[in-house]
Motif scaffolding. Structure first.
Motif, short mmCIF file in Angstrom:
data_model
loop_
_atom_site.label_atom_id
_atom_site.label_comp_id
_atom_site.label_asym_id
_atom_site.label_seq_id
_atom_site.Cartn_x
_atom_site.Cartn_y
_atom_site.Cartn_z
N LYS A 122 1.13 -1.01 0.12
CA LYS A 122 -0.10 -0.09 -0.40
C LYS A 122 1.10 1.24 -0.29
O LYS A 122 1.76 0.96 0.37
CB LYS A 122 -1.07 -0.25 1.04
N LEU A 123 0.52 2.74 -0.33
CA LEU A 123 0.94 3.71 -0.22
C LEU A 123 1.87 3.96 0.37
O LEU A 123 2.80 4.22 0.63
CB LEU A 123 -0.13 4.97 -1.05
N ALA A 124 1.59 3.76 2.54
CA ALA A 124 1.62 3.91 3.01
C ALA A 124 3.11 3.61 3.60
O ALA A 124 4.06 3.71 4.30
CB ALA A 124 0.78 3.41 3.85
N SER A 125 3.22 2.31 2.66
CA SER A 125 4.91 1.59 2.92
C SER A 125 5.68 1.81 2.27
O SER A 125 6.72 1.59 2.60
CB SER A 125 4.26 0.04 3.21
N LEU A 126 5.57 3.11 1.53
CA LEU A 126 6.66 3.52 1.07
C LEU A 126 7.22 4.63 1.03
O LEU A 126 7.84 5.79 0.30
CB LEU A 126 5.78 3.59 -0.84
N ILE A 148 -0.50 14.85 -4.53
CA ILE A 148 -1.51 13.98 -4.23
C ILE A 148 -0.63 13.05 -2.90
O ILE A 148 -1.45 12.65 -1.67
CB ILE A 148 -2.30 13.16 -5.11
N ILE A 149 0.21 11.66 -3.83
CA ILE A 149 1.09 11.07 -2.78
C ILE A 149 1.74 12.00 -1.23
O ILE A 149 1.62 11.35 0.20
CB ILE A 149 1.83 11.17 -3.25
N ILE A 203 -0.30 -0.24 -6.38
CA ILE A 203 -0.75 0.20 -5.04
C ILE A 203 -1.87 0.77 -4.53
O ILE A 203 -2.03 0.74 -3.55
CB ILE A 203 0.63 -0.74 -4.34
N LYS A 204 -1.24 1.61 -5.76
CA LYS A 204 -2.13 3.18 -6.00
C LYS A 204 -2.89 3.74 -7.29
O LYS A 204 -2.15 3.38 -7.70
CB LYS A 204 -1.71 3.99 -4.92
#
Length: 504
Positions: A122-126, A148-149, A203-204
């Motif tokens: 998921k984005l949070a893991s990046l 946005i990210i 993932i996003k």
């Protein structure tokens, strides 16, 4: 009980109900400009007179003709109900036109992709990881997606690359942990490295809104105009950027009642015009990476025309109209088929056997038919011709009387798969014109030719493709004589002359 029913079904009350239904129907018809005035006024007068006639016919003071009175009261009730349902159907049709017209805000889907073998899910893991993107085209969209990210996971570092090849290598060599790429670009990545999209995981998904495309409005009932018909077989919202498998110029002359459909091969090798950061030659289908306006600019450039409108459809869902119409009948020519002399071919999708001559298709068969190209000696050229045959057949059935009982299903099928920047009023004007003169239209078709055996090592929107294939990828090299002939036909239609396309 009998007295109560007599009051409910009294001829005076029935007259009031019928007059209200007539007024409602007349108001809706007038307000939505459904009929020409010369038909509207007589229709209203006839309905009012018929309502009054039923009122007087139902009079039976001495109760001598109960069966006759009951019959005409039933007619009265049916008329009132029909007028109400007719009004609701017209309102539904008007809502449908409003939903597909005036063009929508375009949408670019941006994907955040990681290697499938990585642990990122998921984005949070990046958070705190490195990103990369090809910023040589569509840099503004990439920048918006970065913002946005960052709103979601905090500040990020994005390395800019000049080519997709560089981004792919950086991701595989773990110089970056994620790549930011347009969804419409994913298929092109497979032209650089074989089956690359099987090596990554999305993932996003991010939606970037783009301005709507304004129409170059024409007097559609009085002067000829051009529509770009663009079709894709990708699923998803109709307003999202997607590569176009169907590209047609519809030249429509309301004076001569003639339509010329000029089909252009998806792999036509042309100069890409109007795409941010891109110049040079590429397949026509790749112009859709820059949106509908880019495809319009590109075709206008090499055909020397100006489009008034566009009509975009998702062929996969649009073809469901075929089922809504109860199937469609197409007369299939005898083509040169690979490995056969009788013209019979089997579609790759669905494995349907199709013979030359009259064929009746359901939606699945129709979609397989218009997507088939590998069975033919001429390949994509035949696919383009079959797409025109299908569109002509659908248009013909939509203009037939049988459409009346199937309109709801047709509206439902089209509502999520069709979009145009024509206004609802312009479409209503064309419908009014057709009702007014009841003229038959002549539809002519022409297909641009080219040499589909050519290859190129460079595509303007992709870059070097020799890593995937040392011989390059196939393109269709335009045939200038074919283009010149198409321009001639188009100009004749625009000059109010009747065109008869020469058969191949």
């Amino acid at each position: 009980m009998k007295t109560f029913m007599n009051k409910i079904l009294s001829r005076r009350l029935l007259l009031i109900l019928t007059l209200l239904a007539t007024i409602f129907f007349s108001f809706v018809t007038f307000e939505l400009n459904v009929l020409p005035l010369k038909y509207y006024i007589p229709m209203v007068v006839i309905l009012l007179l018929f309502a009054l006639l039923l009122y007087f016919i139902e009079k039976d003071k001495n109760d001598n003709h109960p069966i006759k009175v009951a019959f005409f009261k039933l007619v009265n009730i049916i008329l009132a109900v029909a007028l109400v349902f007719g009004s609701l159907s017209i309102l539904k049709g008007s809502d449908f036109l409003a939903s597909i017209t005036n063009g929508g805000v375009q949408s670019v889907e941006i994907d955040v992709a990681v290697l499938k073998s990585s642990s990122y899910d998921k984005l949070a893991s990046l958070k705190g990881k490195s990103f990369g993107a090809n910023t040589s085209m569509g840099a503004l969209d990439i920048n918006k997606s970065e913002t946005i990210i960052e709103d979601e996971i905090g500040e990020i570092k994005v390395t800019s690359y000049k080519t997709n090849n560089e981004v792919i290598n950086a991701l595989k060599n773990h110089e970056i942990e994620a790549m930011i790429v347009k969804e419409v670009e994913l298929d092109s990545l497979n032209d650089i490295e074989k089956d690359f999209t099987d090596q990554i995981r999305i993932i996003k998904k991010i939606q970037i809104k783009k301005p709507r495309i304004n129409a170059n409005s024409a007097k559609v009932t009085k002067e000829p105009f051009h529509i770009l018909i663009s079709g894709t077989d990708k699923s998803g919202p109709i307003d999202t950027f997607a590569l176009s498998d169907v590209n047609m110029i519809a030249t429509i002359n309301p004076t001569t009642k003639q339509v010329l459909l000029t089909s252009i091969p998806r792999d036509y090798f042309v100069d890409i015009v109007g795409m941010d950061g891109v110049s040079g030659k590429d397949k026509l289908t790749h112009s859709a990476k820059g949106g509908m306006n880019c495809t319009m600019d590109t075709i206008e450039n090499f055909m020397g025309i100006d489009f008034n409108y566009y009509a975009k459809f998702n062929f996969t869902s649009f073809i469901n109209v075929v089922d809504a119409l109860g199937g469609i009948t197409v007369k299939v020519p005898k083509y040169r088929v690979i490995g056969r002399d009788d013209g019979v071919f089997v579609t790759k999708k669905g494995h349907y056997t199709i013979k030359p001559g009259v064929n009746h298709f359901n939606a699945k068969q129709a979609l397989s038919f218009v997507r088939e190209r590998k069975a033919f000696v001429e390949g994509d050229a035949i696919r383009g011709k079959n797409q025109m045959l299908m569109l002509k057949a659908i248009l013909k059935k939509c203009c037939s009387a049988s459409i009346i009982t199937k309109m709801d299903k047709v509206f439902e099928s089209l509502s999520s798969s069709f979009e145009t920047n024509m206004s609802a009023q312009e479409i209503k004007s064309l419908i009014n014109m057709q009702i007014d003169d009841m003229a038959s239209w002549d539809v002519q078709t022409y297909h641009l030719d080219g040499d589909a055996s050519k290859r190129t090592s460079q595509l303007a929107t992709v870059g070097d493709v020799t890593k995937f294939n040392k011989d390059g990828v196939f393109i269709t090299l335009p045939d200038q004589q074919s283009i010149d002939k198409a321009k001639e036909y188009i100009q004749l239609v625009m000059k109010n002359e009747i065109v008869k396309v020469e058969e191949d």
